[in-house]
Write an enzyme that holds these catalytic residues in place. Structure first.
Site, PDB file in Angstrom:
ATOM      1  N   LYS A 178      94.998  31.928  91.894  1.00 50.01           N
ATOM      2  CA  LYS A 178      94.021  31.023  91.253  1.00 50.01           C
ATOM      3  C   LYS A 178      92.663  31.697  91.378  1.00 50.01           C
ATOM      4  O   LYS A 178      91.997  31.626  92.410  1.00 50.01           O
ATOM      5  CB  LYS A 178      94.027  29.681  91.973  1.00 50.01           C
ATOM      6  N   GLU A 253      88.808  33.667 104.509  1.00 54.73           N
ATOM      7  CA  GLU A 253      87.713  34.657 104.564  1.00 54.73           C
ATOM      8  C   GLU A 253      86.507  33.959 103.969  1.00 54.73           C
ATOM      9  O   GLU A 253      86.484  33.680 102.764  1.00 54.73           O
ATOM     10  CB  GLU A 253      88.047  35.885 103.703  1.00 54.73           C
ATOM     11  N   CYS A 287      79.875  38.952 100.700  1.00 58.09           N
ATOM     12  CA  CYS A 287      80.057  38.173 101.935  1.00 58.09           C
ATOM     13  C   CYS A 287      79.486  38.919 103.127  1.00 58.09           C
ATOM     14  O   CYS A 287      79.034  38.308 104.079  1.00 58.09           O
ATOM     15  CB  CYS A 287      81.536  37.882 102.136  1.00 58.09           C
ATOM     16  N   GLU A 388      73.546  30.940 104.264  1.00 57.53           N
ATOM     17  CA  GLU A 388      73.894  32.031 103.354  1.00 57.53           C
ATOM     18  C   GLU A 388      73.236  31.780 102.000  1.00 57.53           C
ATOM     19  O   GLU A 388      73.395  30.709 101.414  1.00 57.53           O
ATOM     20  CB  GLU A 388      75.417  32.083 103.187  1.00 57.53           C
TER      21      GLU A 388
END
Ligand code: NAD
Length: 484
Positions: A178, A253, A287, A388
């Protein structure tokens, strides 16, 4: 089959290209604002069909009894197919997330190498005969979960998808991929390449749609036995909750706010290159972006001044323009989030040392561009230091000594990556051991290898992908005893 329009308007379920049943969604080119095409959104029934079909395919002798070296041969052919379609795949990623052409091409090569790596692991990884404690022969045998769902983000779809699909197939599972709604098409092309490589129909399915509907239904589906997810921490937490209800294993993750550390004795030119690449490559949408810079106080003023000058010289441009070093932000909505976080930083007392705005000029005005930005003068409590941003925004901070540095660097909910620049290898080793991060780079940054396990501490994730052990993530062990 050509990849547009047929592949890109359909989903791949059971080896068939299936037309949408509910309204499609738009894929937008963030560099121009133009519509690329419409992407199908799977209906609930189509999600259920994908899971049922994957189960049936996984149980077929054609896949269940396929020997490891035979599975490996298919993975190698998928890698060859990716190489043969490198320009198509790179272009699709570029027009969907705006990464510069050279990076998109490099990511196709990396994704193909991942399939080759797991082909090697697949045919060489051994089961174990365990030491007997009686008159028996005992073994640890590894089996696939059955149906694994892989859910990926938009920043690096090519590499993230390879990183999940290759080991999950090598492990003997059927996979439902997906992809992010922002970058659906590389996954659809991967599905086509896998079929052409001889993967039995239904072993790799590609189901497109939103995370809140399609992703969620896949995760909650009783037929799904394991989920491998890469994306934001909030989505990861929602998936972990759903997995807890089913008592299903997950690999997560997640996000990061990685400290990038420069000691006074570092090679400053090399450190500046590392810090610039670490935050501005991919427009900061990584990331592992080194988004918190800690410079030792004695060199901070001159180091940050040189860094700011370099950041101001980076060439922001159309992703396929000659010499472009930074493309647009991947979507207009995401640029809006970055702008709002920089506004909050200003209100919290940040000095905008460079950037903090959209670039000038008509050529880029239709796209979601944002200039490389360096913020100074922020306290450790500021939102920009704690959360973030996932954009080209670097917070420049200072430290006095090792203890002060370690305390500040670890004062974060995240723990994905970190970087240290120093000429003193003893110090590098000491500090590396004290940082709460899944990866530590010493006198380098963003050096990633498929052969080294990768993952996060704290809220940056659960589990480790990559490496030979990354294949075991997609298997469960079974103890087998032969009475003697
Ligand atoms: P996101 O969490 O919004 O979406 C990621 C994927 O999850 C998409 O496919 C989305 O459709 C799906 N999704 C969202 N909510 C879901 C739910 N409740 N159930 C099932 N699926 C759901 O993340 P994004 O905006 O696409 O990507 C950016 C984030 O990804 C950043 O936080 C970044 O740090 C993180 N990321 C982490 C890594 C890593 O390896 N640690 C790598 C790349 C990106």
């Amino acid at each position: 089959m050509a990849d547009t329009p047929d592949t890109l308007k359909s989903m791949l379920i059971g080896g068939q290209w299936i037309a949408q049943e509910v309204s499609p969604f738009e894929s937008i080119n963030p560099a121009t604002g133009a519509r690329n095409y419409l992407i199908s959104a799977a209906s609930d029934a189509q999600v259920d069909q994908a899971v049922d079909t994957a189960w049936q395919a996984q149980r077929q002798a054609a896949w269940r009894n396929m020997l490891p070296h035979q599975r490996a041969a298919i993975l190698r052919r998928i890698a060859d197919g990716m190489d043969a379609n490198a320009s198509v795949l790179a272009r699709l990623q570029m027009i969907e997330n705006g990464k510069v052409w050279a990076e998109c091409k490099a990511q196709v090569a990396s994704a193909a190498a991942t399939f080759r790596y797991y082909a090697g692991v697949c045919e060489t990884l051994c089961a174990e005969v365990t030491p007997p404690r009686g008159n028996y022969l005992s073994m640890t045998h590894y089996e696939p979960y059955g149906v694994v769902v892989a859910i990926t983000p938009w920043n690096s779809p090519l590499t993230m998808e390879a990183q999940k699909v290759a080991p999950a197939l090598a492990a003997g599972n059927a996979v439902i991929l997906k992809p992010s709604e922002v970058t659906s098409s590389p996954a659809l092309v991967l599905g086509r390449i896998a079929l052409e490589a001889g993967l039995p129909p239904g072993i790799l399915n590609v189901v497109t749609g939103l995370g809140s509907t399609v992703g969620r239904r896949l995760v909650e589906h009783p037929g799904v036995r394991m989920v491998s997810f890469t994306g934001g921490t909030a989505s990861g937490r929602a998936i972990a909750h759903a997995a807890a209800e089913k008592l299903m294993p997950v690999a997560l993750e997640l996000g990061g706010k990685s400290p990038h550390i420069v000691f006074a004795d570092a090679d400053q030119d090399a450190a500046i290159d590392g810090v610039i690449g670490g935050i501005f490559e991919g427009s900061g949408q990584s990331c592992v972006a080194g988004s918190r810079l800690y410079v030792q106080r004695s060199i901070a003023e001159s180091f940050i001044a040189k860094l700011v000058a370099r950041a101001g010289q980076l060439k922001v441009g159309l992703p396929d323009a000659e010499g472009a070093q930074m493309g647009p932000i991947a979507s207009f909505a995401h640029r809006g989030r970055i702008e709002s976080m920089v506004e909050t930083a200003r209100r919290e007392g940040a000095q905008v040392l460079t950037g903090g705005e959209r670039p000038d000029g008509a050529a880029l005005s239709a796209g979601a561009f944002y200039r490389p930005t360096v913020l100074g003068g922020l306290s450790r409590e500021a939102q920009a230091v704690r959360e973030e941003i996932f954009g080209p925004v670097l917070c420049a901070l200072t430290f006095d000594d090792e203890d002060d540095l370690v305390e500040q660097a670890n004062d974060s909910a995240y723990g994905l990556a970190s970087g240290i620049w120093t000429a003193d290898y003893r110090r590098a080793w000491r500090v590396a051991g004290r940082l709460e991060a899944g990866s530590v780079w010493i006198n380098t940054y963003k050096q990633l290898s498929i052969s080294t396990p990768f993952g996060g501490f704290k809220q940056s994730g659960i589990g480790r992908e990559k490496g030979a052990s990354g294949l075991r993530l997609y298997q469960q062990s079974k103890g087998i005893y032969f009475g003697m």
